[in-house]
Design an enzyme around this catalytic site. Structure first.
Site, mmCIF file in Angstrom:
data_model
loop_
_atom_site.group_PDB
_atom_site.id
_atom_site.type_symbol
_atom_site.label_atom_id
_atom_site.label_comp_id
_atom_site.label_asym_id
_atom_site.label_seq_id
_atom_site.Cartn_x
_atom_site.Cartn_y
_atom_site.Cartn_z
ATOM 1 N N LYS A 9 0.927 -1.341 -0.148
ATOM 2 C CA LYS A 9 0.003 0.149 -0.189
ATOM 3 C C LYS A 9 1.001 1.139 -0.085
ATOM 4 O O LYS A 9 1.769 1.393 0.196
ATOM 5 C CB LYS A 9 -0.929 0.096 1.050
ATOM 6 C CG LYS A 9 -1.996 -1.169 1.141
ATOM 7 C CD LYS A 9 -2.640 -1.212 2.401
ATOM 8 C CE LYS A 9 -4.100 -2.062 2.304
ATOM 9 N NZ LYS A 9 -4.803 -2.011 3.640
ATOM 10 N N TYR A 49 -12.252 -2.210 -3.662
ATOM 11 C CA TYR A 49 -12.790 -2.150 -1.968
ATOM 12 C C TYR A 49 -14.260 -2.036 -2.011
ATOM 13 O O TYR A 49 -14.996 -1.704 -1.278
ATOM 14 C CB TYR A 49 -12.290 -1.131 -1.420
ATOM 15 C CG TYR A 49 -10.842 -1.301 -0.858
ATOM 16 C CD1 TYR A 49 -10.586 -2.394 0.025
ATOM 17 C CD2 TYR A 49 -9.781 -0.346 -0.986
ATOM 18 C CE1 TYR A 49 -9.527 -2.772 0.485
ATOM 19 C CE2 TYR A 49 -8.498 -0.538 -0.431
ATOM 20 C CZ TYR A 49 -8.038 -1.927 0.023
ATOM 21 O OH TYR A 49 -6.995 -2.003 0.693
ATOM 22 N N PHE A 57 -15.238 3.606 7.514
ATOM 23 C CA PHE A 57 -14.000 3.692 6.961
ATOM 24 C C PHE A 57 -13.592 3.598 5.447
ATOM 25 O O PHE A 57 -12.534 3.994 5.090
ATOM 26 C CB PHE A 57 -13.002 2.728 7.727
ATOM 27 C CG PHE A 57 -13.215 1.201 7.449
ATOM 28 C CD1 PHE A 57 -12.948 0.631 6.148
ATOM 29 C CD2 PHE A 57 -13.861 0.414 8.454
ATOM 30 C CE1 PHE A 57 -13.191 -0.598 5.896
ATOM 31 C CE2 PHE A 57 -14.254 -0.761 7.909
ATOM 32 C CZ PHE A 57 -13.671 -1.399 6.644
ATOM 33 N N ARG A 85 -1.595 -14.373 3.922
ATOM 34 C CA ARG A 85 -2.510 -13.540 4.934
ATOM 35 C C ARG A 85 -1.522 -13.713 6.655
ATOM 36 O O ARG A 85 -1.677 -12.768 7.207
ATOM 37 C CB ARG A 85 -3.736 -14.165 5.164
ATOM 38 C CG ARG A 85 -4.423 -13.354 3.702
ATOM 39 C CD ARG A 85 -5.815 -13.288 4.023
ATOM 40 N NE ARG A 85 -6.375 -12.658 4.854
ATOM 41 C CZ ARG A 85 -7.073 -11.223 4.968
ATOM 42 N NH1 ARG A 85 -6.737 -10.457 3.804
ATOM 43 N NH2 ARG A 85 -7.598 -10.788 6.046
ATOM 44 N N THR A 91 -5.399 -7.691 10.555
ATOM 45 C CA THR A 91 -5.870 -6.423 9.779
ATOM 46 C C THR A 91 -5.403 -5.200 10.713
ATOM 47 O O THR A 91 -4.820 -4.259 10.039
ATOM 48 C CB THR A 91 -7.346 -6.264 9.535
ATOM 49 O OG1 THR A 91 -7.789 -7.415 8.772
ATOM 50 C CG2 THR A 91 -7.729 -5.097 8.846
ATOM 51 N N ARG A 102 2.466 -6.666 9.379
ATOM 52 C CA ARG A 102 1.535 -5.766 9.961
ATOM 53 C C ARG A 102 2.275 -5.213 11.599
ATOM 54 O O ARG A 102 2.203 -4.231 11.969
ATOM 55 C CB ARG A 102 0.333 -5.806 10.057
ATOM 56 C CG ARG A 102 -0.340 -5.641 8.558
ATOM 57 C CD ARG A 102 -1.643 -6.207 8.447
ATOM 58 N NE ARG A 102 -2.381 -5.653 7.127
ATOM 59 C CZ ARG A 102 -3.402 -6.302 6.493
ATOM 60 N NH1 ARG A 102 -3.911 -7.278 7.062
ATOM 61 N NH2 ARG A 102 -3.985 -5.896 5.468
ATOM 62 N N ASN A 112 -1.851 -0.097 7.389
ATOM 63 C CA ASN A 112 -1.407 -1.435 7.855
ATOM 64 C C ASN A 112 -0.629 -2.118 6.427
ATOM 65 O O ASN A 112 -0.427 -3.345 6.285
ATOM 66 C CB ASN A 112 -2.571 -2.182 8.114
ATOM 67 C CG ASN A 112 -3.754 -2.378 7.103
ATOM 68 O OD1 ASN A 112 -3.585 -1.891 5.853
ATOM 69 N ND2 ASN A 112 -4.799 -3.054 7.206
ATOM 70 N N HIS A 115 -1.946 -5.372 1.294
ATOM 71 C CA HIS A 115 -3.232 -6.007 1.108
ATOM 72 C C HIS A 115 -2.913 -7.482 0.511
ATOM 73 O O HIS A 115 -1.996 -7.622 -0.106
ATOM 74 C CB HIS A 115 -3.873 -5.237 0.017
ATOM 75 C CG HIS A 115 -5.152 -6.074 -0.319
ATOM 76 N ND1 HIS A 115 -6.379 -5.991 0.224
ATOM 77 C CD2 HIS A 115 -5.380 -6.946 -1.655
ATOM 78 C CE1 HIS A 115 -7.246 -6.844 -0.518
ATOM 79 N NE2 HIS A 115 -6.687 -7.439 -1.382
ATOM 80 N N GLU A 126 -10.325 -9.982 -7.878
ATOM 81 C CA GLU A 126 -9.084 -8.903 -7.701
ATOM 82 C C GLU A 126 -7.747 -8.851 -8.662
ATOM 83 O O GLU A 126 -7.283 -7.819 -9.280
ATOM 84 C CB GLU A 126 -8.313 -8.910 -6.107
ATOM 85 C CG GLU A 126 -9.575 -8.551 -5.072
ATOM 86 C CD GLU A 126 -8.951 -8.798 -3.689
ATOM 87 O OE1 GLU A 126 -9.595 -8.323 -2.710
ATOM 88 O OE2 GLU A 126 -7.776 -9.198 -3.454
HETATM 89 P P1 DAT Z 1 -7.774 -7.030 5.249
HETATM 90 O O1 DAT Z 1 -7.071 -5.810 4.679
HETATM 91 O O2 DAT Z 1 -7.085 -7.526 6.319
HETATM 92 O O3 DAT Z 1 -8.359 -7.857 4.299
HETATM 93 P P2 DAT Z 1 -10.535 -5.886 5.561
HETATM 94 O O4 DAT Z 1 -10.713 -6.606 3.976
HETATM 95 O O5 DAT Z 1 -11.471 -6.204 6.574
HETATM 96 O O6 DAT Z 1 -8.981 -6.135 6.025
HETATM 97 O O7 DAT Z 1 -10.320 -4.340 5.541
HETATM 98 C C1 DAT Z 1 -9.770 -3.898 4.363
HETATM 99 C C2 DAT Z 1 -8.813 -2.612 4.876
HETATM 100 O O8 DAT Z 1 -9.799 -1.572 5.280
HETATM 101 C C3 DAT Z 1 -7.842 -2.902 5.983
HETATM 102 O O9 DAT Z 1 -6.913 -3.411 5.440
HETATM 103 C C4 DAT Z 1 -7.883 -1.434 6.534
HETATM 104 C C5 DAT Z 1 -9.238 -0.972 6.532
HETATM 105 N N1 DAT Z 1 -10.171 -1.220 7.622
HETATM 106 C C6 DAT Z 1 -10.552 -2.493 7.991
HETATM 107 N N2 DAT Z 1 -11.329 -2.214 8.948
HETATM 108 C C7 DAT Z 1 -11.147 -1.156 9.693
HETATM 109 C C8 DAT Z 1 -11.667 -0.562 10.844
HETATM 110 N N3 DAT Z 1 -12.411 -1.033 11.631
HETATM 111 N N4 DAT Z 1 -11.224 0.827 10.783
HETATM 112 C C9 DAT Z 1 -10.399 1.580 9.715
HETATM 113 N N5 DAT Z 1 -9.980 1.003 8.742
HETATM 114 C C10 DAT Z 1 -10.445 -0.267 8.659
HETATM 115 MG MG MG Z 2 -9.652 -7.785 2.762
#
Ligand code: DAT
Ligand code: MG
Length: 149
Positions: A9, A49, A57, A85, A91, A102, A112, A115, A126
């Site tokens: 990222k 996304y 968020f 992962r 996350t 992370r 973080n 991705h 994706e």
């Molecule tokens: P990951 O990236 O571990 O697959 P995710 O798909 O649930 O996690 O979310 C995508 C991204 O969105 C994540 O890397 C960071 C952001 N994100 C997720 N949950 C969040 C939260 N509760 N507050 C702020 N950002 C968040």
């Molecule tokens: Mg995800």
């Protein structure tokens, strides 16, 4: 063989961690089959996304992911999604296992670093957002038998 989309990222790129992050997947034994640096625009970020649309968020996430270049990669291997992962960590960096990307480099969920696709269907959605099939390279790794049995 399973494939997964990994992004370094914008924070990882800005902090000079592209090589460090690639090295972790490479050393683990995953095989790199696609790699590019690009700046995501809002349209690509919205598609990538889409599952998070409407969440509190979401707008911040789109602003973050489009704020500087990302490094997009496709890694291949048996169980590649779960293994990458695990190497990425949870996350939220504060909940990520020590030794994961992370945990080792991150402080907050909104920065973080990396991705990774979270399942085979997600990966199948994706990967084509970032790579044409012709941009993915099928190659024979000479050390394969020392990594996989
Ligand atoms: P990951 O990236 O571990 O697959 P995710 O798909 O649930 O996690 O979310 C995508 C991204 O969105 C994540 O890397 C960071 C952001 N994100 C997720 N949950 C969040 C939260 N509760 N507050 C702020 N950002 C968040
Ligand atoms: Mg995800």
């Amino acid at each position: 063989m399973e494939r997964t989309l990994i992004l370094v990222k914008p924070d990882g790129v800005q902090r000079g961690l592209i090589g460090e992050i690639i090295a972790r997947f490479e050393r683990r034994g995953l095989k790199l089959i696609g790699l590019k640096l690009l700046q995501m625009d809002r349209a690509l970020a919205e598609r990538h996304y889409a599952v998070h649309k409407g969440k509190p968020f979401y707008e911040g996430l789109l602003a973050y992911i489009t704020s500087a270049p990302v490094t997009a990669m496709v890694w291949e291997g048996p169980n590649a999604i779960a293994l990458t992962r695990q190497t990425m960590g949870s996350t939220k960096p504060g909940e990520a296992a020590p030794g994961s990307i992370r945990a080792d480099f991150g402080m907050v969920v909104g920065r973080n670093l990396v991705h990774g696709s979270d399942g085979p269907e997600t990966a199948a959605y994706e990967i084509p957002l970032f790579f044409k099939e012709s941009e993915l390279v099928g190659w024979t790794r000479e050390v394969e038998r020392w990594i996989l049995e």
